[in-house]
Design a protein around this motif. Structure first.
Motif, PDB file in Angstrom:
ATOM      1  N   GLU A 199       0.833  -1.210   0.000  1.00 59.17           N
ATOM      2  CA  GLU A 199       0.000   0.000   0.000  1.00 59.17           C
ATOM      3  C   GLU A 199       0.862   1.253   0.000  1.00 59.17           C
ATOM      4  OE1 GLU A 199      -3.940   1.575   2.522  1.00 59.17           O
ATOM      5  OE2 GLU A 199      -2.982  -0.358   2.989  1.00 59.17           O
ATOM      6  N   GLU A 200       0.392   2.249  -0.715  1.00 64.95           N
ATOM      7  CA  GLU A 200       1.068   3.551  -0.709  1.00 64.95           C
ATOM      8  C   GLU A 200       0.988   4.135   0.702  1.00 64.95           C
ATOM      9  OE1 GLU A 200       1.821   7.565  -0.648  1.00 64.95           O
ATOM     10  OE2 GLU A 200      -0.314   7.023  -0.754  1.00 64.95           O
ATOM     11  N   TYR A 201       2.107   4.626   1.195  1.00 63.37           N
ATOM     12  CA  TYR A 201       2.201   5.016   2.604  1.00 63.37           C
ATOM     13  C   TYR A 201       1.143   6.029   3.027  1.00 63.37           C
ATOM     14  CZ  TYR A 201       3.765   7.603   6.673  1.00 63.37           C
ATOM     15  OH  TYR A 201       3.792   8.258   7.874  1.00 63.37           O
ATOM     16  N   GLU A 202       0.958   7.096   2.269  1.00 61.39           N
ATOM     17  CA  GLU A 202      -0.006   8.127   2.667  1.00 61.39           C
ATOM     18  C   GLU A 202      -1.426   7.565   2.697  1.00 61.39           C
ATOM     19  OE1 GLU A 202       0.608  10.961   3.920  1.00 61.39           O
ATOM     20  OE2 GLU A 202       2.753  11.103   3.492  1.00 61.39           O
ATOM     21  N   HIS A 203      -1.715   6.649   1.779  1.00 63.08           N
ATOM     22  CA  HIS A 203      -3.033   6.005   1.743  1.00 63.08           C
ATOM     23  C   HIS A 203      -3.232   5.160   2.993  1.00 63.08           C
ATOM     24  CE1 HIS A 203      -6.193   3.159   0.407  1.00 63.08           C
ATOM     25  NE2 HIS A 203      -6.566   4.124  -0.433  1.00 63.08           N
ATOM     26  N   ALA A 204      -2.190   4.405   3.362  1.00 62.52           N
ATOM     27  CA  ALA A 204      -2.262   3.574   4.569  1.00 62.52           C
ATOM     28  C   ALA A 204      -2.395   4.441   5.818  1.00 62.52           C
ATOM     29  CB  ALA A 204      -1.019   2.701   4.661  1.00 62.52           C
ATOM     30  N   LYS A 205      -1.633   5.511   5.850  1.00 68.42           N
ATOM     31  CA  LYS A 205      -1.653   6.414   7.004  1.00 68.42           C
ATOM     32  C   LYS A 205      -3.030   7.052   7.165  1.00 68.42           C
ATOM     33  CE  LYS A 205       0.709  10.555   8.775  1.00 68.42           C
ATOM     34  NZ  LYS A 205       1.754  11.575   8.458  1.00 68.42           N
ATOM     35  N   ALA A 206      -3.638   7.459   6.071  1.00 66.74           N
ATOM     36  CA  ALA A 206      -4.931   8.138   6.118  1.00 66.74           C
ATOM     37  C   ALA A 206      -6.030   7.249   6.675  1.00 66.74           C
ATOM     38  CB  ALA A 206      -5.306   8.623   4.717  1.00 66.74           C
ATOM     39  N   ARG A 207      -5.913   5.950   6.456  1.00 70.75           N
ATOM     40  CA  ARG A 207      -6.955   5.054   6.975  1.00 70.75           C
ATOM     41  C   ARG A 207      -6.558   4.401   8.306  1.00 70.75           C
ATOM     42  NH1 ARG A 207      -6.606  -0.417   6.129  1.00 70.75           N
ATOM     43  NH2 ARG A 207      -4.817  -1.157   4.942  1.00 70.75           N
ATOM     44  N   GLY A 208      -5.417   4.822   8.842  1.00 66.21           N
ATOM     45  CA  GLY A 208      -4.995   4.323  10.146  1.00 66.21           C
ATOM     46  C   GLY A 208      -4.564   2.867  10.138  1.00 66.21           C
ATOM     47  N   ALA A 209      -3.988   2.409   9.038  1.00 68.41           N
ATOM     48  CA  ALA A 209      -3.594   1.002   8.909  1.00 68.41           C
ATOM     49  C   ALA A 209      -2.376   0.686   9.776  1.00 68.41           C
ATOM     50  CB  ALA A 209      -3.277   0.685   7.454  1.00 68.41           C
ATOM     51  N   LYS A 210      -2.314  -0.536  10.273  1.00 66.55           N
ATOM     52  CA  LYS A 210      -1.084  -0.995  10.925  1.00 66.55           C
ATOM     53  C   LYS A 210      -0.079  -1.293   9.817  1.00 66.55           C
ATOM     54  CE  LYS A 210      -1.854  -6.013  11.304  1.00 66.55           C
ATOM     55  NZ  LYS A 210      -3.156  -6.087  10.649  1.00 66.55           N
ATOM     56  N   ILE A 211       1.176  -1.034  10.090  1.00 66.66           N
ATOM     57  CA  ILE A 211       2.210  -1.201   9.079  1.00 66.66           C
ATOM     58  C   ILE A 211       3.268  -2.172   9.591  1.00 66.66           C
ATOM     59  CG2 ILE A 211       4.058  -0.022   7.819  1.00 66.66           C
ATOM     60  CD1 ILE A 211       2.255   2.477   7.772  1.00 66.66           C
ATOM     61  N   TYR A 212       3.474  -3.247   8.836  1.00 63.99           N
ATOM     62  CA  TYR A 212       4.470  -4.247   9.208  1.00 63.99           C
ATOM     63  C   TYR A 212       5.893  -3.807   8.879  1.00 63.99           C
ATOM     64  CZ  TYR A 212       0.964  -7.948   9.956  1.00 63.99           C
ATOM     65  OH  TYR A 212      -0.081  -8.715  10.428  1.00 63.99           O
ATOM     66  N   ALA A 213       6.058  -3.206   7.694  1.00 62.86           N
ATOM     67  CA  ALA A 213       7.399  -2.889   7.214  1.00 62.86           C
ATOM     68  C   ALA A 213       7.269  -1.968   6.001  1.00 62.86           C
ATOM     69  CB  ALA A 213       8.142  -4.159   6.825  1.00 62.86           C
ATOM     70  N   GLU A 214       8.397  -1.396   5.600  1.00 60.67           N
ATOM     71  CA  GLU A 214       8.441  -0.642   4.361  1.00 60.67           C
ATOM     72  C   GLU A 214       9.155  -1.488   3.310  1.00 60.67           C
ATOM     73  OE1 GLU A 214       9.655   3.765   2.580  1.00 60.67           O
ATOM     74  OE2 GLU A 214      10.017   3.303   4.701  1.00 60.67           O
ATOM     75  N   PHE A 215       8.583  -1.547   2.125  1.00 55.11           N
ATOM     76  CA  PHE A 215       9.165  -2.279   0.991  1.00 55.11           C
ATOM     77  C   PHE A 215      10.026  -1.267   0.247  1.00 55.11           C
ATOM     78  CE2 PHE A 215       7.797  -5.208  -2.815  1.00 55.11           C
ATOM     79  CZ  PHE A 215       9.105  -5.593  -2.985  1.00 55.11           C
ATOM     80  N   ILE A 216      11.340  -1.397   0.373  1.00 57.60           N
ATOM     81  CA  ILE A 216      12.207  -0.315  -0.099  1.00 57.60           C
ATOM     82  C   ILE A 216      12.895  -0.586  -1.427  1.00 57.60           C
ATOM     83  CG2 ILE A 216      12.622   0.659   2.185  1.00 57.60           C
ATOM     84  CD1 ILE A 216      15.280  -0.874   2.256  1.00 57.60           C
TER      85      ILE A 216
END
Length: 417
Positions: A243-260
């Motif tokens: 998921e795109e970070y800002e999209h995930a952040k806006a919906r309050g998603a839990k984040i496992y890791a960043e795919f870099i």
């Protein structure tokens, strides 16, 4: 243009050592072997009589009988794992823009059992072509993401990548780029395979790829061990919600890791054998590091391709020593195939999940079944032998390579704002 950040917000797994992510992770940390005698068919006349099959998987817990008959096992596995990942992500399907949500899936073979059974039935008949009307839709490799998108109404990019055992990693890298470039908000990615069939076992046996350690199946997958004699065939699926970070952040998603980052290369050497000096593997890891903007000394752990083949294991470790130099001795290197067997087109996703969870839990799963040191392998490398090791993992790499010389490498980083 500025690239978007991509994060992991959901995980799903169906493996020989656990039928969901929690069971899978517990099995990895415990050093559990998923290998046992084959139950799907009579293997008495086969050179290899064991595999890493799913355990206690009842398809009717997930599909009604009519629906299940329309799906090859590889597609069933894909749907089950992706359902878990989507649920885990907390996505509200009623509020997202489904035109910006896609499915990019990996499968090295597709519906092998369907193809085997339909052709066998025809050959044993009177020559009249009485094929099942679902023969083709069940068999084709692209049907897995097609069914996932239909199930959830996802109308973004939808296709399958096929690069043998690198298929799922290829799919994840494609998904990474779609989101990075702003074309999609969410991609369900991963891979599935169901090749524990007469055709699968017989075919891999014919090319001398499989272990024949029939007297001790549970120890047959032994990456890096001097007595390794081939890989163990596995089956299952791994699904990752990217998921795109800002999209995930806006919906309050839990984040496992960043795919870099992700890297791709080709050995350009042989249909099935790796280059003995690991030149293509060196290239793919360098490409991945460059793509991620990460220095070699930043990598804490590597989940290797590590299939337990005499040539492949040595070539990969040589390549790691070349790319990482002295720092290679500081990296926790492991092969989870020692427990799950080789899931072919699903391997990249299932192993990426292990890599991601190693960051979350601060534990690197072991490489089990190691008993004899291989003199061709640097003894100073930490291969995480036989027992899980606690470690603060901030950056983790996962390698997958496929017949045809296909190499794929992915990098994940512990998420920070």
């Amino acid at each position: 243009m500025e690239l978007k950040r991509v994060v992991v917000t959901g995980l799903g797994a169906l493996t020989p050592i656990g039928n969901n992510v929690e069971e899978y992770w517990d099995g990895l940390v415990a050093g559990k072997s998923g290998c046992a005698p084959i139950t799907y068919f009579d293997s008495e006349k086969f050179k290899t009589k064991f595999a890493c099959e799913l355990k206690n998987f009842d398809v009717l817990e997930f599909f009604d009988r009519k629906e299940a008959r329309k799906l090859d096992r590889f597609a069933q596995y894909a749907i089950v794992a992706s359902d878990e990942a989507i649920k885990d992500s907390g996505i509200d399907m009623n509020t997202i823009d489904k035109y910006r949500v896609g499915v990019i899936w990996g499968a090295g073979i597709g519906g092998l059992e369907t193809f085997q059974d339909e052709v066998t039935n025809f050959a044993n008949g009177d020559g009249t072509p009485r094929f099942n009307p679902f023969f083709i839709p069940k068999m084709i490799a692209d049907i897995a993401p097609g069914n996932i998108s239909i199930r959830h109404g996802l109308m973004g990019p939808n296709y399958t990548t096929v690069s043998a055992c690198a298929s799922a990693a290829n799919a994840m890298i494609d998904a990474l780029n779609y989101i990075r470039l702003g074309y999609s908000d969410i991609i369900i990615s991963g891979g599935s395979e169901a090749a524990v069939t007469k055709a699968g076992m017989g075919g891999f046996n014919a090319m001398h790829a499989l272990s024949t350690r029939n007297e001790s199946p549970e120890t047959a997958s032994r990456p890096f061990d001097a007595t390794r004699d081939g890989f163990v065939l596995g089956e299952g699926a791994g699904a990752i919600v990217l998921e795109e970070y800002e999209h995930a952040k806006a919906r309050g998603a839990k984040i496992y890791a960043e795919f870099i980052g992700g890297g791709l290369s080709s050995d350009a050497y042989h249909m099935t054998a790796p280059h003995p000096e690991g030149t293509g593997v060196v290239a793919v890891m360098k490409n991945c590091l460059q793509n991620a903007g990460i220095k070699p000394e930043d990598v804490d752990a590597i989940n290797t391709h590590g299939t337990s083949t005499p040539l492949g294991d040595v070539a990969e470790l040589k390549a790691i020593s070349i790319v990482f130099g002295e720092h290679a001795k500081n990296i926790n290197i492991n092969s989870t195939k020692s427990m799950t067997g080789h899931l072919l087109g699903a391997a990249g996703a299932v192993e990426a999940i292990s890599a991601i969870l190693s960051m979350k839990h601060g534990i690197v799963p072991p490489t089990i079944n190691h008993e004899h040191r291989d003199e061709n392998i640097d003894p100073e490398l930490n291969l995480t032998l036989n027992k899980a090791q606690e470690r603060d993992v901030n950056v983790v790499m996962s390698n997958t390579f496929g017949f045809g010389g296909h190499n794929a490498c992915v990098l994940f980083k512990k998420f920070t704002e």
